[in-house]
Design a protein around this motif. Sequence first.
Motif, PDB file in Angstrom:
ATOM      1  N   GLU A 113       0.808  -1.226   0.000  1.00  0.00           N
ATOM      2  CA  GLU A 113       0.000   0.000   0.000  1.00  0.00           C
ATOM      3  C   GLU A 113       0.843   1.278   0.000  1.00  0.00           C
ATOM      4  O   GLU A 113       0.304   2.371  -0.090  1.00  0.00           O
ATOM      5  N   VAL A 114       2.168   1.167   0.111  1.00  0.00           N
ATOM      6  CA  VAL A 114       3.027   2.364   0.108  1.00  0.00           C
ATOM      7  C   VAL A 114       3.591   2.572  -1.296  1.00  0.00           C
ATOM      8  O   VAL A 114       4.313   1.729  -1.824  1.00  0.00           O
ATOM      9  N   GLY A 115       3.258   3.724  -1.893  1.00  0.00           N
ATOM     10  CA  GLY A 115       3.716   4.021  -3.245  1.00  0.00           C
ATOM     11  C   GLY A 115       5.195   4.399  -3.276  1.00  0.00           C
ATOM     12  O   GLY A 115       5.789   4.717  -2.236  1.00  0.00           O
TER      13      GLY A 115
ATOM     14  N   LEU B 145      10.434   5.803  -1.092  1.00  0.00           N
ATOM     15  CA  LEU B 145      11.785   6.261  -1.442  1.00  0.00           C
ATOM     16  C   LEU B 145      12.463   6.989  -0.287  1.00  0.00           C
ATOM     17  O   LEU B 145      13.640   6.762   0.016  1.00  0.00           O
ATOM     18  N   PHE B 146      11.726   7.859   0.403  1.00  0.00           N
ATOM     19  CA  PHE B 146      12.354   8.748   1.384  1.00  0.00           C
ATOM     20  C   PHE B 146      12.599   8.072   2.738  1.00  0.00           C
ATOM     21  O   PHE B 146      13.239   8.657   3.609  1.00  0.00           O
ATOM     22  N   ALA B 147      12.108   6.824   2.881  1.00  0.00           N
ATOM     23  CA  ALA B 147      12.458   6.068   4.090  1.00  0.00           C
ATOM     24  C   ALA B 147      13.952   5.754   4.078  1.00  0.00           C
ATOM     25  O   ALA B 147      14.566   5.509   5.114  1.00  0.00           O
ATOM     26  N   SER B 148      14.539   5.767   2.888  1.00  0.00           N
ATOM     27  CA  SER B 148      15.943   5.437   2.698  1.00  0.00           C
ATOM     28  C   SER B 148      16.870   6.333   3.504  1.00  0.00           C
ATOM     29  O   SER B 148      17.844   5.867   4.101  1.00  0.00           O
ATOM     30  N   ASP B 149      16.560   7.647   3.544  1.00  0.00           N
ATOM     31  CA  ASP B 149      17.535   8.578   4.114  1.00  0.00           C
ATOM     32  C   ASP B 149      16.862   9.764   4.809  1.00  0.00           C
ATOM     33  O   ASP B 149      17.044   9.957   6.005  1.00  0.00           O
TER      34      ASP B 149
END
Length: 391
Positions: free
Chosen positions: A158-160, A165-169
């Motif tokens: 459910e997460v686009g 992407l921004f969980a990365s950093d």
Amino acid sequence: MRAATWAGVDEVSVETVPDPAILNDRDVILKVSRTTTCGSDLHLLGGYVPAMRAGDVLGHEFMGEVVEVGPGVRDRRVGDRVVVNSFIACGNCWYCRQELYSLCDNGNPNPGITEGLWGQSPGGCFGYSHAMGGFAGSHAEYVRVPYADVGSFVVPEEVGDDRALFASDAVSTGWMGADLAGTKPGDTVAVWGAGGVGQMAARAAMLLGAEQVVVIDRLTERLEQVRRHVGAEVVDYSTTDVMAELRERTGGRGPDVCIEAVGMEAHSTGVQGVYDQVKQQLRLQTDRPSAVREAIMACRKGGSVFVLGVFAGPVDKFPLGAAMNKGLTLRGAQVHGQRYMPRILGHMARGELTTEHLATHVMPLEDAPRGYRMFKDKEDGCVRAVFLPHG
Ligand SMILES: NC(=O)c1ccc[n+]([C@@H]2O[C@H](COP(=O)([O-])OP(=O)(O)OC[C@H]3O[C@@H](n4cnc5c(N)ncnc54)[C@H](O)[C@@H]3O)[C@@H](O)[C@H]2O)c1
Ligand SMILES: [Zn+2]
Ligand SMILES: [Zn+2]
């Protein structure tokens, strides 16, 4: 494959480089679906981080699909859609066992340079110079991910992409700052810098129960994002006396927690700013610490200051006396993202943490030089330039 590389100070080029291959048992190869610019990359572009070489592939905030798996990988499969932390950590050493992942003893195969600079070496980071391990970055069609079981996380359906992407950093860094600064329910938290990192530190502080969160910057588009998407208060430091304003908004006491998310190229309106810039350009100091100074001066007695902004070396006019006499806790770190990413993805899946607004400019990887220029000059309200290596 095609990749965006460092070509010298303020120069990014897109060129053809060799495809990555599995080098160690615990590696995977990722087909990069999205990769984005970070404020830390600006310090590389500015030539303030040592040991970059022309041709080094940039990029450390990214996600994609696993296309090849080393024989020692347990939990990842070909086809997994994952987001990867920017720092590389083994998961087994003493530091990793304390969840201090960016300090991993095995993450940086090239520790000599940072040992010389800092006495000891932190872990390695994708696309962040030979001092930080010499790993190829993610602004490429494919990237090798070492210790993939530790550093990559399967994204809930459910997460686009523009959220995951921004969980990365950006989100993991902001979350770490709010958490390790000791944010408690009811606290007032002030954050310097309304870039991706500062905005996410503010959001994390709110999710950790802070009662009042104030973000300080001068860029109006970013302050507007803070109001609309983060839900925090704002202060424009170009028109307001920050110290007085924070005192005013906290009943005279000052914030309990101060988070610096600006870093070594801080902008300053005063005489001290000119002094810092001249000294940095003459290489008499490596960093411009104006936001750290202000955070230390503004923080309430006995409060906590966390430095998320990247610094490389010694700084001048550091208010050590204020930190000592006010009984402050002063801390900083590169991101221990592996510790926070599962929780962050959970908040994202429940819609409590949204990041799509950070992706202000999305473009093909071939446009990376333009994207970097826009991001550096904060042109057209650019907060993050996101590159799509496969269109
Ligand atoms: N610790 C980590 O692991 C980690 C991870 C990612 C980024 N970072 C660092 O965090 C910092 C912020 O990253 P970002 O991607 O948000 O960068 P960014 O360049 O997008 O944002 C920085 C913001 O700081 C503002 N600013 C400049 N001077 C200021 C001042 N004196 N007071 C208040 N605001 C000021 C700018 O206007 C800008 O909006 C950078 O130094 C980056 O290197 C650290
Ligand atoms: Zn970063
Ligand atoms: Zn380790």
